[in-house]
Design an enzyme around this catalytic site. Sequence first.
Site, PDB file in Angstrom:
ATOM      1  N   TYR A  39     -47.817 -88.147 -68.091  1.00 26.04           N
ATOM      2  CA  TYR A  39     -47.585 -87.923 -69.316  1.00 26.04           C
ATOM      3  C   TYR A  39     -47.310 -86.365 -69.560  1.00 26.04           C
ATOM      4  CZ  TYR A  39     -49.093 -92.422 -71.551  1.00 26.04           C
ATOM      5  OH  TYR A  39     -49.417 -93.557 -72.190  1.00 26.04           O
ATOM      6  N   CYS A  71     -57.564 -88.530 -71.814  1.00 23.37           N
ATOM      7  CA  CYS A  71     -56.454 -88.038 -71.289  1.00 23.37           C
ATOM      8  C   CYS A  71     -56.248 -86.712 -72.088  1.00 23.37           C
ATOM      9  CB  CYS A  71     -55.315 -88.856 -71.516  1.00 23.37           C
ATOM     10  SG  CYS A  71     -53.552 -88.273 -71.172  1.00 23.37           S
ATOM     11  N   THR A  73     -54.024 -84.671 -72.051  1.00 25.98           N
ATOM     12  CA  THR A  73     -52.631 -84.739 -72.690  1.00 25.98           C
ATOM     13  C   THR A  73     -52.679 -85.512 -73.861  1.00 25.98           C
ATOM     14  OG1 THR A  73     -52.051 -84.331 -70.242  1.00 25.98           O
ATOM     15  CG2 THR A  73     -50.199 -84.835 -72.102  1.00 25.98           C
ATOM     16  N   CYS A 183     -57.704 -81.760 -67.009  1.00 20.59           N
ATOM     17  CA  CYS A 183     -56.941 -83.300 -67.029  1.00 20.59           C
ATOM     18  C   CYS A 183     -57.937 -84.098 -66.332  1.00 20.59           C
ATOM     19  CB  CYS A 183     -55.762 -82.994 -66.103  1.00 20.59           C
ATOM     20  SG  CYS A 183     -54.928 -84.484 -65.546  1.00 20.59           S
TER      21      CYS A 183
HETATM   22  N1  DGL Z   1     -55.250 -87.915 -67.017  1.00 25.72           N
HETATM   23  C1  DGL Z   1     -54.122 -87.109 -68.001  1.00 25.72           C
HETATM   24  C2  DGL Z   1     -54.829 -85.886 -68.605  1.00 25.72           C
HETATM   25  O1  DGL Z   1     -55.980 -85.666 -68.807  1.00 25.72           O
HETATM   26  C3  DGL Z   1     -52.728 -86.558 -67.711  1.00 25.72           C
HETATM   27  C4  DGL Z   1     -52.113 -86.828 -66.176  1.00 25.72           C
HETATM   28  C5  DGL Z   1     -50.553 -87.138 -66.606  1.00 25.72           C
HETATM   29  O2  DGL Z   1     -49.741 -86.323 -66.467  1.00 25.72           O
HETATM   30  O3  DGL Z   1     -50.012 -88.318 -66.865  1.00 25.72           O
HETATM   31  O4  DGL Z   1     -54.084 -85.072 -69.118  1.00 25.72           O
END
Ligand code: DGL
Length: 255
Positions: A39, A71, A73, A183
């Site tokens: 993402y 997540c 993001t 992340c």
């Molecule tokens: N696990 C996701 C986050 O906490 C992002 C990983 C991704 O780039 O999909 O931001």
Amino acid sequence: MALLIFDSGFGGLSIQQAMKQRYPELLIHQFADHAHLPYGTKSPSFISHRLTTVVPQLIQKLEIDTVVVACNTASTHALSELRQRVRQPVIGVVPAIKPAAQLTHCNHIVVLATTATVNSTYTQQLIDDHASSIKVTLVAADGLVSFAEEKIVLGHIDTTQLSKYVAELIAGISEFDTMVLACTHFPLLKEELSAFLPNHIRLIDSGDAVARRLSDVAPSQSSRVAPATFISSAPLSLTTHDAIKRFGFDQVELL
Ligand code: DGL
């Protein structure tokens, strides 16, 4: 009660582990949007569309009572849209800038996150609200997502490659003592990162704070008899199914 943990991939497992540690009996289902991973390099509208489309489907399918957007993001881009869309409580996972700002002694923290999280106005707001008197260096570390995915699938990673990647990321950054793993994939690499980084650098993530938040949002965490299900939007190998089951899931499904 049943909890849904949502992420783009295996990052949600770092939150699932923190939840399990605090609420061992809780029924936890997890979704990984592997068909659209990562993402971190997608547009805010894409991320928001996925979150607001998939979460309501999963709530219905799995009879979910509470949602954790595990997540950073997705949380920094689309939490409010999701909250408008569903009636269940939604807990977000956002960069742990506030605790890191309180812990630093040298008044300089480094935040490792995806490109989208680094560029989000939500992250800038967290800095303005909680870290305006210290130095905050934001570093896009999208490559760590692949290392974390690899660790889950293969059970190990090339630590030489990992340390080389991180050394390049932080080269030239002035002295800091606190690093935020902003992340949910990154805490899966905590052991390897701690082995490589100087001892005085403290690694901070949001796992335990998010687990604590659950008891405010959903005070009753009694378990319900149903299989804990891990769902991915892309087919996973049988070895990966086995790896996922070792985290405590009874079954692995494809959405
Ligand atoms: N696990 C996701 C986050 O906490 C992002 C990983 C991704 O780039 O999909 O931001």
